[in-house]
Design a protein around this motif. Structure first.
Motif, PDB file in Angstrom:
ATOM      1  N   VAL A 160       0.849  -1.185   0.000  1.00 50.61           N
ATOM      2  CA  VAL A 160       0.000   0.000   0.000  1.00 50.61           C
ATOM      3  C   VAL A 160       0.886   1.236   0.000  1.00 50.61           C
ATOM      4  N   GLY A 161       0.712   2.064  -1.031  1.00 51.22           N
ATOM      5  CA  GLY A 161       1.516   3.277  -1.159  1.00 51.22           C
ATOM      6  C   GLY A 161       0.861   4.457  -0.472  1.00 51.22           C
ATOM      7  N   GLY A 162       1.331   5.640  -0.812  1.00 51.74           N
ATOM      8  CA  GLY A 162       0.806   6.871  -0.229  1.00 51.74           C
ATOM      9  C   GLY A 162      -0.697   6.996  -0.401  1.00 51.74           C
ATOM     10  N   GLU A 163      -1.327   7.605   0.593  1.00 52.87           N
ATOM     11  CA  GLU A 163      -2.772   7.835   0.608  1.00 52.87           C
ATOM     12  C   GLU A 163      -3.574   6.553   0.515  1.00 52.87           C
ATOM     13  N   GLY A 164      -2.992   5.419   0.947  1.00 48.79           N
ATOM     14  CA  GLY A 164      -3.738   4.166   1.018  1.00 48.79           C
ATOM     15  C   GLY A 164      -4.001   3.489  -0.310  1.00 48.79           C
ATOM     16  N   VAL A 165      -3.245   3.824  -1.334  1.00 47.70           N
ATOM     17  CA  VAL A 165      -3.446   3.238  -2.664  1.00 47.70           C
ATOM     18  C   VAL A 165      -2.764   1.872  -2.723  1.00 47.70           C
ATOM     19  N   THR A 166      -3.538   0.838  -3.041  1.00 46.21           N
ATOM     20  CA  THR A 166      -2.981  -0.513  -3.167  1.00 46.21           C
ATOM     21  C   THR A 166      -2.153  -0.593  -4.442  1.00 46.21           C
ATOM     22  N   ILE A 167      -0.983  -1.199  -4.323  1.00 49.46           N
ATOM     23  CA  ILE A 167      -0.058  -1.325  -5.458  1.00 49.46           C
ATOM     24  C   ILE A 167      -0.316  -2.665  -6.140  1.00 49.46           C
ATOM     25  N   SER A 168      -0.458  -2.642  -7.461  1.00 48.26           N
ATOM     26  CA  SER A 168      -0.800  -3.859  -8.200  1.00 48.26           C
ATOM     27  C   SER A 168       0.258  -4.939  -8.021  1.00 48.26           C
ATOM     28  N   ASP A 169      -0.195  -6.167  -8.009  1.00 45.82           N
ATOM     29  CA  ASP A 169       0.642  -7.363  -7.864  1.00 45.82           C
ATOM     30  C   ASP A 169       1.394  -7.410  -6.533  1.00 45.82           C
ATOM     31  N   ASN A 170       1.060  -6.495  -5.610  1.00 47.29           N
ATOM     32  CA  ASN A 170       1.701  -6.470  -4.290  1.00 47.29           C
ATOM     33  C   ASN A 170       3.220  -6.527  -4.398  1.00 47.29           C
ATOM     34  N   ARG A 171       3.742  -5.728  -5.303  1.00 46.94           N
ATOM     35  CA  ARG A 171       5.188  -5.610  -5.483  1.00 46.94           C
ATOM     36  C   ARG A 171       5.514  -4.136  -5.713  1.00 46.94           C
ATOM     37  N   VAL A 172       6.651  -3.727  -5.186  1.00 49.58           N
ATOM     38  CA  VAL A 172       7.095  -2.347  -5.312  1.00 49.58           C
ATOM     39  C   VAL A 172       8.074  -2.276  -6.463  1.00 49.58           C
ATOM     40  N   LEU A 173       7.757  -1.480  -7.482  1.00 53.36           N
ATOM     41  CA  LEU A 173       8.670  -1.290  -8.607  1.00 53.36           C
ATOM     42  C   LEU A 173       9.675  -0.214  -8.234  1.00 53.36           C
ATOM     43  N   LEU A 174      10.949  -0.565  -8.284  1.00 54.35           N
ATOM     44  CA  LEU A 174      11.982   0.387  -7.937  1.00 54.35           C
ATOM     45  C   LEU A 174      12.209   1.339  -9.100  1.00 54.35           C
ATOM     46  N   PRO A 175      12.559   2.583  -8.793  1.00 56.31           N
ATOM     47  CA  PRO A 175      12.868   3.534  -9.864  1.00 56.31           C
ATOM     48  C   PRO A 175      14.054   3.028 -10.676  1.00 56.31           C
ATOM     49  N   THR A 176      14.045   3.288 -11.952  1.00 57.92           N
ATOM     50  CA  THR A 176      15.150   2.880 -12.813  1.00 57.92           C
ATOM     51  C   THR A 176      16.372   3.717 -12.465  1.00 57.92           C
ATOM     52  N   PRO A 177      17.489   3.036 -12.109  1.00 61.92           N
ATOM     53  CA  PRO A 177      18.690   3.813 -11.719  1.00 61.92           C
ATOM     54  C   PRO A 177      19.322   4.507 -12.911  1.00 61.92           C
TER      55      PRO A 177
END
Length: 177
Positions: A160-177
């Motif tokens: 769950v990200g900011g403001e309670g938004v559920t993130i799809s597939d329950n995985r956090v996508l990291l920013p591209t370095p």
């Protein structure tokens, strides 16, 4: 038997008859066993990228990432939002975003299986360094996904990200370095 609180403990060995359970001998160690408390880090350190994603009862605060030769080096920064009663595993997937094909991955308890989550206490910050080999990964552009799951059920913890938004597939996508 869970972790013992810090303190000194007397250790006794009692020998019993296998048939009657009668005590046939005992021995107490001459020196007590000293149990020290585990050092805890409650300060949020600086990190390359802040994420602040809840994977209740744990929060992924952020990540440091670098690629060196054929190795991807990540340091994940976790924080226990409450005392954690279960052991969760961390997954890191390097995947081709066009096909969702995983080309490299790591599944481990934090700190290379050395610090299971059931030992974490509310507010504790856990620095979790990981290294992923990219030696067998074809040249290309990939994404990195991170999350937690219950190894007993293989179910991912809800992300769950900011403001309670559920993130799809329950995985956090990291920013591209």
């Amino acid at each position: 038997l869970g972790p013992l609180p810090a303190g000194d403990y007397d250790i006794s060995i009692i020998l019993r008859d296998a048939d009657t359970s009668a005590v046939v001998g005992s021995y107490t160690l001459p020196e007590p066993l000293r149990v020290q408390s585990r050092p805890r880090d409650l300060v949020v350190p600086k990190m390359q990228t802040r994420l602040d994603v809840a994977l209740a009862p744990i929060r992924l605060l952020g990540v440091d990432q670098a690629q060196r030769d054929e190795m991807l080096e990540l340091t994940l920064y976790w924080q226990a939002m409450t005392d954690v009663s279960a052991d969760y595993k961390v997954f890191v997937h390097v995947f081709d975003p066009s096909q969702e094909k995983i080309v490299a991955q790591v599944d481990t308890m934090p700190r290379q299986n050395q610090y299971p989550t059931h030992l974490w206490v509310a507010g504790e910050v856990v620095r979790d360094p990981l290294t992923i080999s990219l030696a067998d990964v074809p040249s290309g552009t990939y994404r990195i996904a991170v999350g937690l799951y219950d190894p007993q059920t293989d179910v991912r913890l809800a992300a769950v990200g900011g403001e309670g938004v559920t993130i799809s597939d329950n995985r956090v996508l990291l920013p591209t370095p």
